[in-house]
Design a protein around this motif. Structure first.
Motif, mmCIF file in Angstrom:
data_model
loop_
_atom_site.group_PDB
_atom_site.id
_atom_site.type_symbol
_atom_site.label_atom_id
_atom_site.label_comp_id
_atom_site.label_asym_id
_atom_site.label_seq_id
_atom_site.Cartn_x
_atom_site.Cartn_y
_atom_site.Cartn_z
ATOM 1 N N ASN A 232 0.867 -1.176 0.000
ATOM 2 C CA ASN A 232 0.000 0.000 0.000
ATOM 3 C C ASN A 232 0.899 1.219 0.000
ATOM 4 O O ASN A 232 1.738 1.370 0.877
ATOM 5 C CB ASN A 232 -0.910 0.023 1.235
ATOM 6 N N LEU B 87 1.282 5.373 -0.035
ATOM 7 C CA LEU B 87 0.604 6.603 0.338
ATOM 8 C C LEU B 87 1.493 7.766 -0.049
ATOM 9 O O LEU B 87 2.656 7.825 0.344
ATOM 10 C CB LEU B 87 0.332 6.635 1.846
ATOM 11 N N ALA C 153 -6.710 12.860 5.878
ATOM 12 C CA ALA C 153 -7.343 11.842 5.056
ATOM 13 C C ALA C 153 -7.687 10.632 5.910
ATOM 14 O O ALA C 153 -7.092 10.413 6.965
ATOM 15 C CB ALA C 153 -6.415 11.434 3.917
ATOM 16 N N TYR D 137 -8.084 6.461 5.535
ATOM 17 C CA TYR D 137 -7.856 5.281 4.692
ATOM 18 C C TYR D 137 -8.741 4.163 5.215
ATOM 19 O O TYR D 137 -8.601 3.727 6.353
ATOM 20 C CB TYR D 137 -6.382 4.873 4.743
ATOM 21 N N LYS D 138 -9.711 3.742 4.391
ATOM 22 C CA LYS D 138 -10.649 2.703 4.809
ATOM 23 C C LYS D 138 -10.996 1.830 3.616
ATOM 24 O O LYS D 138 -11.292 2.343 2.529
ATOM 25 C CB LYS D 138 -11.922 3.333 5.384
ATOM 26 N N ASP D 139 -10.955 0.530 3.805
ATOM 27 C CA ASP D 139 -11.325 -0.434 2.764
ATOM 28 C C ASP D 139 -10.577 -0.171 1.458
ATOM 29 O O ASP D 139 -11.169 -0.133 0.381
ATOM 30 C CB ASP D 139 -12.836 -0.424 2.523
ATOM 31 N N GLU D 140 -9.277 0.058 1.566
ATOM 32 C CA GLU D 140 -8.391 0.268 0.420
ATOM 33 C C GLU D 140 -8.722 1.534 -0.373
ATOM 34 O O GLU D 140 -8.397 1.653 -1.554
ATOM 35 C CB GLU D 140 -8.391 -0.954 -0.492
ATOM 36 N N THR D 141 -9.388 2.501 0.261
ATOM 37 C CA THR D 141 -9.736 3.760 -0.384
ATOM 38 C C THR D 141 -9.281 4.910 0.506
ATOM 39 O O THR D 141 -9.444 4.859 1.720
ATOM 40 C CB THR D 141 -11.259 3.859 -0.610
ATOM 41 N N LEU D 142 -8.713 5.926 -0.110
ATOM 42 C CA LEU D 142 -8.297 7.119 0.604
ATOM 43 C C LEU D 142 -9.394 8.175 0.462
ATOM 44 O O LEU D 142 -9.771 8.523 -0.655
ATOM 45 C CB LEU D 142 -6.980 7.647 0.029
ATOM 46 N N TRP D 143 -9.938 8.645 1.579
ATOM 47 C CA TRP D 143 -11.043 9.592 1.580
ATOM 48 C C TRP D 143 -10.546 10.953 2.036
ATOM 49 O O TRP D 143 -9.877 11.069 3.050
ATOM 50 C CB TRP D 143 -12.144 9.125 2.527
#
Length: 58
Positions: A6, A8, A22, A24-30
């Motif tokens: 992963n 970043l 940010a 990071y949850k469930d392989e997604t950066l929000w």
């Protein structure tokens, strides 16, 4: 054990300060619209416009 990595990317402002929060949850950066605007060095309304176009186009 997985060999996946992963990565970043950390964005810094002109003075070298990290200015983005940010999640990071469930392989997604929000990021919030405000944070996205900071990353791309634009006004938040630009992000809003692009998101509106994305949702309009489906």
């Amino acid at each position: 054990m997985s060999n996946e990595q992963n990565n970043l990317l950390i964005y810094k402002d002109k003075n070298g300060n990290i200015t983005v929060d940010a999640i990071y949850k469930d392989e997604t950066l929000w990021l919030s619209q405000k944070s996205m605007a900071r990353v791309f060095d634009v006004d938040r309304t630009v992000i809003t416009k692009h998101l509106k176009n994305i949702f309009t186009d489906g």
